[in-house]
Design an enzyme around this catalytic site. Structure first.
Site, PDB file in Angstrom:
ATOM      1  N   ILE A  82       0.775  -1.077   0.166  1.00  0.00           N
ATOM      2  CA  ILE A  82      -0.078  -0.183   0.004  1.00  0.00           C
ATOM      3  C   ILE A  82       0.815   1.147  -0.027  1.00  0.00           C
ATOM      4  CG2 ILE A  82      -1.834   1.161   1.157  1.00  0.00           C
ATOM      5  CD1 ILE A  82      -2.716  -1.659   0.089  1.00  0.00           C
ATOM      6  N   LYS A  83       0.755   2.084  -0.990  1.00  0.00           N
ATOM      7  CA  LYS A  83       1.447   3.324  -1.234  1.00  0.00           C
ATOM      8  C   LYS A  83       0.734   4.283  -0.499  1.00  0.00           C
ATOM      9  CE  LYS A  83       4.440   4.812  -4.803  1.00  0.00           C
ATOM     10  NZ  LYS A  83       4.212   5.141  -6.230  1.00  0.00           N
ATOM     11  N   VAL A  84       1.187   5.108   0.561  1.00  0.00           N
ATOM     12  CA  VAL A  84       0.769   5.917   1.238  1.00  0.00           C
ATOM     13  C   VAL A  84       1.455   7.392   1.175  1.00  0.00           C
ATOM     14  CG1 VAL A  84       0.059   6.497   3.675  1.00  0.00           C
ATOM     15  CG2 VAL A  84       0.051   4.225   2.953  1.00  0.00           C
TER      16      VAL A  84
END
Ligand code: E4P
Length: 214
Positions: A82-84
């Site tokens: 998950i890119k945050v």
């Protein structure tokens, strides 16, 4: 150093996988938008093609919605990362996901202090954007050097993905600095292979071969 492909284009991913040099894929909302396809089916296809980590970015801007998005993507496949974005809400998201053993890639990193906070919150990866720093007359690779030294000094196990890679020098410098990963666009992958002396040498070998009695 691992090489990730920075794209959401299925043909590019298939070609690069066939070359045998790709360890994972990173996407972002701009790369997804460029494909003009429906988001979830596209992400599912990428995840099924690539055995390694595939970064998929959340687009919500508050904690609850980012977590809901992340949990939805994490259910699609085991290799989802998950890119945050790096901000206060993002840090909370990284901490929560890390407690649930969901991998994260903290994106839009432009300073060593941002990278350290991401690592402390439990990020699996941080992505310093070297090309965008160079674009405004900074030195992107200097940032990678700083982050690498700090992570080594304090034994953080967060991996560094050199992102916003624009040319082969970024790639080579990443390895000289012992970065863990470089994520590169498909067009740059081709440039890594290119050398005029290789082309000239190949041409000469083939023209000489024509003269051989067969
Ligand atoms: C990867 O994680 C980044 O989204 C990407 O490398 C950004 O590259 P750009 O600066 O060329 O858009």
């Amino acid at each position: 150093m691992k090489i990730f492909l920075d794209t959401a284009n299925i043909d590019e991913i298939k070609k690069a996988m066939d070359y045998g040099v790709i360890d994972g894929v990173t996407t972002n909302p701009s790369l997804i938008a460029r494909e003009g396809k429906e988001f979830i089916p596209l992400v599912k296809e990428i995840l099924s093609l690539v055995p390694g980590p595939v970064s998929v970015e959340v687009t919500a801007t508050n904690f609850e919605d980012m977590i809901a998005e992340a949990e939805k993507y994490a259910k699609i496949a085991d290799n989802v990362v998950i890119k945050v974005p790096i901000n206060l809400e993002g840090l909370r998201v990284v901490k929560t996901l890390s407690e649930k053993n969901i991998k994260t890639n903290v994106t839009l990193i432009f300073s060593a202090s941002q990278a350290v906070l991401a690592a402390k919150a439990g990020a699996t990866y941080v992505s310093p954007f070297v090309g965008r720093i160079d674009d405004i007359s900074g030195d992107g690779m200097e940032l990678v050097d700083d982050i690498k030294r700090i992570f080594d000094n304090y034994a953080y196990d967060t991996e560094i993905i050199v992102a916003s890679v624009r040319h082969p020098l970024h790639f080579v410098q990443s390895m000289l600095l012992s970065a863990d990963i470089a994520t590169i666009p498909f067009s740059t992958l081709g440039k890594l292979l290119k050398h005029p002396l290789t082309d000239i040498g190949m041409e000469k070998f083939l023209s000489d071969w024509e003269k051989v009695k067969k």
